[in-house]
Design a protein around this motif. Structure first.
Motif, PDB file in Angstrom:
ATOM      1  N   ALA A  88       0.701  -1.178   0.118  1.00  0.00           N
ATOM      2  CA  ALA A  88      -0.264   0.132  -0.184  1.00  0.00           C
ATOM      3  C   ALA A  88       1.167   1.252  -0.197  1.00  0.00           C
ATOM      4  O   ALA A  88       0.773   2.144  -0.715  1.00  0.00           O
ATOM      5  N   ARG A  89       1.919   1.162   0.873  1.00  0.00           N
ATOM      6  CA  ARG A  89       2.913   2.516   0.947  1.00  0.00           C
ATOM      7  C   ARG A  89       3.382   2.814  -0.556  1.00  0.00           C
ATOM      8  O   ARG A  89       3.847   3.523  -1.062  1.00  0.00           O
ATOM      9  N   HIS A  90       4.079   1.654  -1.225  1.00  0.00           N
ATOM     10  CA  HIS A  90       4.629   1.679  -2.436  1.00  0.00           C
ATOM     11  C   HIS A  90       3.485   2.219  -3.545  1.00  0.00           C
ATOM     12  O   HIS A  90       3.981   3.232  -4.132  1.00  0.00           O
ATOM     13  N   PHE A  91       2.237   1.779  -3.430  1.00  0.00           N
ATOM     14  CA  PHE A  91       1.321   2.305  -4.620  1.00  0.00           C
ATOM     15  C   PHE A  91       1.095   3.944  -4.148  1.00  0.00           C
ATOM     16  O   PHE A  91       1.096   4.737  -5.186  1.00  0.00           O
ATOM     17  N   LEU A  92       1.034   4.090  -2.766  1.00  0.00           N
ATOM     18  CA  LEU A  92       0.671   5.595  -2.664  1.00  0.00           C
ATOM     19  C   LEU A  92       1.918   6.380  -3.052  1.00  0.00           C
ATOM     20  O   LEU A  92       1.531   7.743  -3.360  1.00  0.00           O
ATOM     21  N   GLN A  93       2.975   5.958  -2.932  1.00  0.00           N
ATOM     22  CA  GLN A  93       4.320   6.884  -3.104  1.00  0.00           C
ATOM     23  C   GLN A  93       4.443   6.849  -4.807  1.00  0.00           C
ATOM     24  O   GLN A  93       5.242   7.943  -5.223  1.00  0.00           O
ATOM     25  N   THR A  94       4.124   5.772  -5.442  1.00  0.00           N
ATOM     26  CA  THR A  94       4.479   5.881  -6.746  1.00  0.00           C
ATOM     27  C   THR A  94       3.345   5.909  -7.838  1.00  0.00           C
ATOM     28  O   THR A  94       3.828   6.263  -8.877  1.00  0.00           O
ATOM     29  N   LEU A  95       1.980   5.796  -7.518  1.00  0.00           N
ATOM     30  CA  LEU A  95       1.226   6.056  -8.323  1.00  0.00           C
ATOM     31  C   LEU A  95       1.280   7.452  -9.046  1.00  0.00           C
ATOM     32  O   LEU A  95       1.569   8.501  -8.301  1.00  0.00           O
ATOM     33  N   ALA A 109     -10.318 -13.613   4.337  1.00  0.00           N
ATOM     34  CA  ALA A 109      -9.111 -12.699   4.469  1.00  0.00           C
ATOM     35  C   ALA A 109      -9.428 -11.664   5.418  1.00  0.00           C
ATOM     36  O   ALA A 109      -8.632 -11.294   6.378  1.00  0.00           O
ATOM     37  N   PHE A 110     -10.787 -10.967   5.365  1.00  0.00           N
ATOM     38  CA  PHE A 110     -10.966 -10.025   6.268  1.00  0.00           C
ATOM     39  C   PHE A 110     -10.932 -10.455   7.765  1.00  0.00           C
ATOM     40  O   PHE A 110     -10.891  -9.674   8.764  1.00  0.00           O
ATOM     41  N   ALA A 111     -11.588 -11.828   7.851  1.00  0.00           N
ATOM     42  CA  ALA A 111     -11.604 -12.184   9.144  1.00  0.00           C
ATOM     43  C   ALA A 111     -10.186 -12.236   9.886  1.00  0.00           C
ATOM     44  O   ALA A 111     -10.419 -12.014  11.185  1.00  0.00           O
ATOM     45  N   ASP A 112      -9.073 -12.183   9.062  1.00  0.00           N
ATOM     46  CA  ASP A 112      -7.820 -12.523   9.807  1.00  0.00           C
ATOM     47  C   ASP A 112      -7.211 -10.972   9.658  1.00  0.00           C
ATOM     48  O   ASP A 112      -6.101 -10.814  10.052  1.00  0.00           O
ATOM     49  N   LEU A 113      -7.807  -9.930   9.640  1.00  0.00           N
ATOM     50  CA  LEU A 113      -7.278  -8.695   9.407  1.00  0.00           C
ATOM     51  C   LEU A 113      -6.424  -8.405  10.446  1.00  0.00           C
ATOM     52  O   LEU A 113      -5.380  -7.655  10.577  1.00  0.00           O
ATOM     53  N   GLU A 114      -7.088  -8.680  11.707  1.00  0.00           N
ATOM     54  CA  GLU A 114      -6.029  -8.417  12.828  1.00  0.00           C
ATOM     55  C   GLU A 114      -4.619  -8.970  13.035  1.00  0.00           C
ATOM     56  O   GLU A 114      -3.783  -8.339  13.654  1.00  0.00           O
ATOM     57  N   THR A 115      -4.325  -9.848  12.300  1.00  0.00           N
ATOM     58  CA  THR A 115      -3.212 -10.577  12.172  1.00  0.00           C
ATOM     59  C   THR A 115      -2.397 -10.006  11.185  1.00  0.00           C
ATOM     60  O   THR A 115      -1.113 -10.308  11.257  1.00  0.00           O
ATOM     61  N   TRP A 116      -2.747  -9.135  10.476  1.00  0.00           N
ATOM     62  CA  TRP A 116      -2.034  -8.569   9.332  1.00  0.00           C
ATOM     63  C   TRP A 116      -0.907  -7.553  10.011  1.00  0.00           C
ATOM     64  O   TRP A 116      -1.080  -6.941  10.826  1.00  0.00           O
ATOM     65  N   LYS A 117       0.357  -7.358   9.410  1.00  0.00           N
ATOM     66  CA  LYS A 117       1.459  -6.478   9.800  1.00  0.00           C
ATOM     67  C   LYS A 117       0.876  -5.160   9.663  1.00  0.00           C
ATOM     68  O   LYS A 117       0.317  -4.688   8.841  1.00  0.00           O
ATOM     69  N   GLU A 118       0.918  -4.318  10.945  1.00  0.00           N
ATOM     70  CA  GLU A 118       0.475  -2.787  10.944  1.00  0.00           C
ATOM     71  C   GLU A 118      -0.861  -2.938  10.503  1.00  0.00           C
ATOM     72  O   GLU A 118      -1.192  -1.811   9.938  1.00  0.00           O
ATOM     73  N   ALA A 119      -1.700  -3.715  10.986  1.00  0.00           N
ATOM     74  CA  ALA A 119      -3.119  -3.612  10.513  1.00  0.00           C
ATOM     75  C   ALA A 119      -3.660  -2.305  10.664  1.00  0.00           C
ATOM     76  O   ALA A 119      -4.652  -1.621   9.929  1.00  0.00           O
ATOM     77  N   ASP A 120      -3.319  -1.580  11.894  1.00  0.00           N
ATOM     78  CA  ASP A 120      -3.994  -0.544  12.492  1.00  0.00           C
ATOM     79  C   ASP A 120      -3.630   0.774  11.503  1.00  0.00           C
ATOM     80  O   ASP A 120      -4.245   1.633  11.193  1.00  0.00           O
ATOM     81  N   ALA A 121      -2.397   0.781  11.098  1.00  0.00           N
ATOM     82  CA  ALA A 121      -1.960   1.638  10.262  1.00  0.00           C
ATOM     83  C   ALA A 121      -2.691   1.567   8.650  1.00  0.00           C
ATOM     84  O   ALA A 121      -3.089   2.427   8.010  1.00  0.00           O
ATOM     85  N   LEU A 122      -2.631   0.026   8.476  1.00  0.00           N
ATOM     86  CA  LEU A 122      -3.256  -0.238   7.188  1.00  0.00           C
ATOM     87  C   LEU A 122      -4.641   0.285   6.805  1.00  0.00           C
ATOM     88  O   LEU A 122      -5.055   0.842   5.919  1.00  0.00           O
ATOM     89  N   VAL A 123      -5.562   0.301   7.813  1.00  0.00           N
ATOM     90  CA  VAL A 123      -6.793   0.942   7.639  1.00  0.00           C
ATOM     91  C   VAL A 123      -6.800   2.222   7.750  1.00  0.00           C
ATOM     92  O   VAL A 123      -8.126   2.791   7.209  1.00  0.00           O
ATOM     93  N   THR A 124      -5.775   2.838   7.862  1.00  0.00           N
ATOM     94  CA  THR A 124      -5.949   4.461   7.790  1.00  0.00           C
ATOM     95  C   THR A 124      -5.480   4.933   6.497  1.00  0.00           C
ATOM     96  O   THR A 124      -5.699   5.804   5.944  1.00  0.00           O
ATOM     97  N   LEU A 125      -4.702   3.857   5.718  1.00  0.00           N
ATOM     98  CA  LEU A 125      -4.186   4.210   4.387  1.00  0.00           C
ATOM     99  C   LEU A 125      -5.126   3.821   3.225  1.00  0.00           C
ATOM    100  O   LEU A 125      -4.937   4.420   2.217  1.00  0.00           O
ATOM    101  N   CYS A 126      -5.811   2.648   3.485  1.00  0.00           N
ATOM    102  CA  CYS A 126      -6.843   2.319   2.522  1.00  0.00           C
ATOM    103  C   CYS A 126      -8.400   1.993   2.844  1.00  0.00           C
ATOM    104  O   CYS A 126      -8.499   1.741   4.119  1.00  0.00           O
ATOM    105  N   SER A 127      -9.041   2.030   1.706  1.00  0.00           N
ATOM    106  CA  SER A 127     -10.468   1.666   2.240  1.00  0.00           C
ATOM    107  C   SER A 127     -10.495   0.175   2.017  1.00  0.00           C
ATOM    108  O   SER A 127      -9.478  -0.483   1.149  1.00  0.00           O
ATOM    109  N   LEU A 128     -11.537  -0.407   2.377  1.00  0.00           N
ATOM    110  CA  LEU A 128     -11.732  -1.700   2.284  1.00  0.00           C
ATOM    111  C   LEU A 128     -12.603  -2.338   1.245  1.00  0.00           C
ATOM    112  O   LEU A 128     -13.842  -1.787   1.597  1.00  0.00           O
TER     113      LEU A 128
END
Ligand code: ATP
Length: 212
Positions: A88-95, A109-128
């Motif tokens: 996500a960071r790559h796309f935001l920087q390079t688009l 996949a959504f059910a596991d979201l909490e286990t994703w790396k930096e999930a709290d930051a991810l949901v502030t960068l992207c809509s789902l």
């Protein structure tokens, strides 16, 4: 610009991935959907994973001809495990144009979201964008989706949810095609036909390269 990111192992890609991405694109009025095959997905055992270059090529063949569908090799080229936050960071920087990112995923996949790396930051960068995968009850069953929504602080607004950051979350009822890459690999192991589970070019590629 509204850009969808659809990550996965795509081991191999199939019509379940393609049809849901097409319906998500239409519903959310996305300009482009990038399919992003993972080199080494954190949630999957690597044993059965075909080489990343082959999975990438299968995604290219399968999405060919849809002008809204793009393929990104960013995770395949990155060394180490594939984390969506880095992508996500790559796309935001390079688009080239300012973009709103929409992460596309199935309810599993959504059910596991909490286990994703930096999930709290991810949901502030992207809509789902979350679609049911096997059964529409995936959205209402047990505490699953509700618990995830609460955990990340989404609140309901009309037909979707909003995060305190302003990013949104939509549950979409796309056509259910209960196809899985696991079942395709099993069929191939048993020398059964996989015709009509994925585009013909991808199927031919698997046969030519004796994958799985
Ligand atoms: P496997 O069977 O190897 O676990 P898979 O078919 O689940 O693979 P993935 O590449 O792991 O495919 O999935 C990538 C994304 O596509 C996930 O968000 C998953 O929920 C979604 N997805 C997979 N299959 C379908 C399907 N049939 N319909 C809709 N979404 C799907």
């Amino acid at each position: 610009m509204r850009v969808g990111l659809f990550g996965g192992s795509f081991n191999p890609i199939h019509f379940g991935h393609l049809r849901s991405a097409e319906e998500d694109r239409e519903a959310l009025k996305l300009d482009l959907v990038y399919f992003v095959p993972a080199a080494s997905p954190p949630h999957k055992a690597e044993g059965e994973l075909a080489p990343a270059e082959h999975r990438l090529q299968l995604v290219r063949l399968a999405t060919k001809g849809n002008r809204h569908f793009m393929v990104s090799d960013v995770e395949v080229r990155r060394v180490g495990r594939s984390y969506t936050i880095d992508t996500a960071r790559h796309f935001l920087q390079t688009l080239r144009q300012p973009a709103t990112l929409f992460l596309i995923m199935g309810a599993d996949a959504f059910a596991d979201l909490e286990t994703w790396k930096e999930a709290d930051a991810l949901v502030t960068l992207c809509s789902l964008v979350v679609h049911a995968r096997l059964d529409e009850r995936e959205f209402t069953h047990g505490g699953g989706p509700v618990a995830v929504l609460q955990r990340f602080g989404y609140s309901k607004v009309q037909d979707h949810y909003v995060h305190p950051s302003g990013q949104t979350l939509s549950f979409l009822q796309t056509t259910i095609l209960p196809i899985s890459a696991t079942s395709i690999r099993e069929k191939l192991r048993r020398k059964e036909s996989i015709r009509y589970l994925m585009p013909g070019d991808a199927e031919d590629y698997i046969e030519r390269h004796s994958l799985y």
